[in-house]
Design a protein around this motif. Structure first.
Motif, PDB file in Angstrom:
ATOM      1  N   HIS A 100       0.261  -1.618   0.229  1.00 34.39           N
ATOM      2  CA  HIS A 100      -0.002   0.262  -0.192  1.00 34.39           C
ATOM      3  C   HIS A 100       1.154   1.148  -0.297  1.00 34.39           C
ATOM      4  CE1 HIS A 100       0.900   0.933   3.908  1.00 34.39           C
ATOM      5  NE2 HIS A 100       0.437   2.286   4.423  1.00 34.39           N
ATOM      6  N   ILE A 101       1.730   1.003   0.126  1.00 32.77           N
ATOM      7  CA  ILE A 101       3.219   2.509   0.202  1.00 32.77           C
ATOM      8  C   ILE A 101       3.098   3.229  -1.207  1.00 32.77           C
ATOM      9  CG2 ILE A 101       5.228   3.187   0.699  1.00 32.77           C
ATOM     10  CD1 ILE A 101       4.549   1.697   2.995  1.00 32.77           C
ATOM     11  N   GLY A 102       2.597   4.765  -0.931  1.00 33.20           N
ATOM     12  CA  GLY A 102       2.103   5.640  -2.275  1.00 33.20           C
ATOM     13  C   GLY A 102       1.060   4.644  -3.253  1.00 33.20           C
ATOM     14  N   VAL A 103       1.507   4.251  -4.272  1.00 32.96           N
ATOM     15  CA  VAL A 103       0.953   3.920  -5.492  1.00 32.96           C
ATOM     16  C   VAL A 103       1.128   2.500  -5.648  1.00 32.96           C
ATOM     17  CG1 VAL A 103      -0.123   6.136  -6.534  1.00 32.96           C
ATOM     18  CG2 VAL A 103       1.924   4.704  -7.469  1.00 32.96           C
ATOM     19  N   GLY A 104       2.118   2.065  -4.852  1.00 31.13           N
ATOM     20  CA  GLY A 104       3.165   0.676  -4.425  1.00 31.13           C
ATOM     21  C   GLY A 104       4.959   1.037  -4.195  1.00 31.13           C
ATOM     22  N   GLU A 154      -3.739  17.813  -5.105  1.00 30.36           N
ATOM     23  CA  GLU A 154      -3.067  17.398  -3.608  1.00 30.36           C
ATOM     24  C   GLU A 154      -2.412  16.580  -3.851  1.00 30.36           C
ATOM     25  OE1 GLU A 154      -4.729  20.323  -0.370  1.00 30.36           O
ATOM     26  OE2 GLU A 154      -5.911  18.923  -0.601  1.00 30.36           O
ATOM     27  N   VAL A 155      -3.131  14.884  -4.423  1.00 27.96           N
ATOM     28  CA  VAL A 155      -2.725  13.501  -3.896  1.00 27.96           C
ATOM     29  C   VAL A 155      -1.485  14.057  -5.299  1.00 27.96           C
ATOM     30  CG1 VAL A 155      -3.160  10.963  -4.971  1.00 27.96           C
ATOM     31  CG2 VAL A 155      -4.528  12.499  -3.321  1.00 27.96           C
ATOM     32  N   ARG A 156      -2.243  14.035  -6.026  1.00 27.69           N
ATOM     33  CA  ARG A 156      -0.558  14.208  -7.022  1.00 27.69           C
ATOM     34  C   ARG A 156       0.619  14.806  -7.118  1.00 27.69           C
ATOM     35  NH1 ARG A 156      -1.612  16.188 -12.514  1.00 27.69           N
ATOM     36  NH2 ARG A 156      -1.512  13.965 -13.510  1.00 27.69           N
ATOM     37  N   ALA A 157       0.531  16.470  -6.812  1.00 27.36           N
ATOM     38  CA  ALA A 157       1.336  16.759  -5.975  1.00 27.36           C
ATOM     39  C   ALA A 157       2.587  16.147  -5.168  1.00 27.36           C
ATOM     40  CB  ALA A 157       1.148  17.762  -5.732  1.00 27.36           C
ATOM     41  N   GLU A 160       4.295  13.552  -6.998  1.00 28.97           N
ATOM     42  CA  GLU A 160       4.963  14.385  -8.509  1.00 28.97           C
ATOM     43  C   GLU A 160       6.830  14.060  -7.785  1.00 28.97           C
ATOM     44  OE1 GLU A 160       5.085  18.371 -10.616  1.00 28.97           O
ATOM     45  OE2 GLU A 160       4.870  18.533  -8.491  1.00 28.97           O
ATOM     46  N   LYS A 161       7.069  13.430  -6.895  1.00 29.71           N
ATOM     47  CA  LYS A 161       8.376  13.779  -6.916  1.00 29.71           C
ATOM     48  C   LYS A 161       9.260  12.364  -5.837  1.00 29.71           C
ATOM     49  CE  LYS A 161       7.326  13.151  -1.642  1.00 29.71           C
ATOM     50  NZ  LYS A 161       7.140  13.886  -0.589  1.00 29.71           N
ATOM     51  N   PHE A 162       8.098  11.544  -6.679  1.00 30.76           N
ATOM     52  CA  PHE A 162       8.198   9.447  -6.513  1.00 30.76           C
ATOM     53  C   PHE A 162       8.428   9.651  -8.447  1.00 30.76           C
ATOM     54  CE2 PHE A 162       6.509  10.320  -2.322  1.00 30.76           C
ATOM     55  CZ  PHE A 162       7.587   9.565  -1.835  1.00 30.76           C
ATOM     56  N   THR A 168       0.728   8.327 -13.165  1.00 28.29           N
ATOM     57  CA  THR A 168       0.631   8.208 -14.384  1.00 28.29           C
ATOM     58  C   THR A 168      -0.500   7.462 -13.409  1.00 28.29           C
ATOM     59  OG1 THR A 168       2.237   8.723 -15.896  1.00 28.29           O
ATOM     60  CG2 THR A 168       0.435   6.718 -16.573  1.00 28.29           C
ATOM     61  N   ILE A 169       0.136   5.846 -12.681  1.00 26.96           N
ATOM     62  CA  ILE A 169      -0.562   5.314 -12.123  1.00 26.96           C
ATOM     63  C   ILE A 169      -2.124   5.624 -11.373  1.00 26.96           C
ATOM     64  CG2 ILE A 169      -0.907   3.088  -9.971  1.00 26.96           C
ATOM     65  CD1 ILE A 169       2.517   3.417 -11.321  1.00 26.96           C
ATOM     66  N   PHE A 170      -1.586   6.456 -10.091  1.00 25.13           N
ATOM     67  CA  PHE A 170      -2.756   7.545 -10.325  1.00 25.13           C
ATOM     68  C   PHE A 170      -3.678   7.502 -10.593  1.00 25.13           C
ATOM     69  CE2 PHE A 170      -5.259  11.228  -8.616  1.00 25.13           C
ATOM     70  CZ  PHE A 170      -5.717  10.827  -7.144  1.00 25.13           C
ATOM     71  N   ASP A 171      -3.462   8.258 -12.106  1.00 22.84           N
ATOM     72  CA  ASP A 171      -4.668   8.931 -12.385  1.00 22.84           C
ATOM     73  C   ASP A 171      -5.548   7.614 -13.425  1.00 22.84           C
ATOM     74  OD1 ASP A 171      -3.634  11.367 -12.669  1.00 22.84           O
ATOM     75  OD2 ASP A 171      -2.355  11.735 -14.291  1.00 22.84           O
ATOM     76  N   ARG A 172      -4.820   6.739 -13.942  1.00 26.53           N
ATOM     77  CA  ARG A 172      -5.739   5.841 -13.944  1.00 26.53           C
ATOM     78  C   ARG A 172      -6.381   5.171 -13.111  1.00 26.53           C
ATOM     79  NH1 ARG A 172      -1.726   0.900 -14.349  1.00 26.53           N
ATOM     80  NH2 ARG A 172       0.025   2.676 -15.546  1.00 26.53           N
TER      81      ARG A 172
END
Length: 189
Positions: A100-104, A154-157, A160-162, A168-172
């Protein structure tokens, strides 16, 4: 299975327990909303239980701002949670902790960032895991803002640093799990 009792078993600090309980309840509620909005058969009981337990590994990390004084670095709370839940006989829930860390995290992420983790892929594989991971992105465990839901931007931001790949994963996920700007699952625009 009583998730709250299991969390209480591992958290010795009442303030840390309260933060994780609040955070996990919000994540569980968000995950259930998202899952319910999909209109497909999905294991809601598992989603709720696993979302409530996804941060059990925080009980063993060193994060003083969250009243946690364990020996592990914060990034290790996923694999530590997996170990705890495997010991408790909950192997499927344990994998949610690890993934579950970040988007994996990929093995390449771990090597490139020199993270103190085993160099293996730790990314959500099932739809249930993705939903919990997605819901978790909208809430922090920072004591003053535990109950504040982040916006999509805010989630996208925060991702961003990663790298662009994580966004792209989050947007999908967002497009699949929240197909309308103000969808029934309450996803923020």
């Amino acid at each position: 299975m009583d998730a709250a009792a299991l969390l209480k078993k591992y958290f010795s600090n009442e303030a840390a327990l309260e933060i994780v309980l609040k955070h996990s309840r919000l994540v569980a509620d968000k995950a259930l909303e998202v899952a319910g909005g999909l209109g497909i058969p999905i294991d809601l009981k598992f989603i709720e239980e696993a979302a409530l337990l996804h941060d059990i590994g925080v009980s063993r990390v060193h994060a003083p701002k969250m009243f946690c004084f364990g020996s592990q670095p914060y990034i290790c709370h996923g694999i530590t949670g997996r170990e705890i839940l495997e010991t408790e006989g909950l192997p499927r829930h344990a994998m949610v902790c690890e993934r579950h860390i970040g988007v994996g995290l990929t093995a390449e992420d771990i090597r490139r960032q020199k993270l103190p983790l085993p160099a293996r892929d730790m990314v959500p594989l099932s739809l249930e895991e993705e939903i919990i991971c997605f819901a978790d992105l909208f809430y922090s465990k920072i004591p003053d803002s535990v109950t504040v839901m982040k916006s999509r931007e805010e989630v996208r931001a925060s991702l961003e640093k990663f790298g662009e790949g994580k966004i792209t994963i989050f947007d999908r996920w967002y497009a699949r799990l929240c197909p309308q700007p103000e969808c029934a699952s309450g996803c923020p625009a």
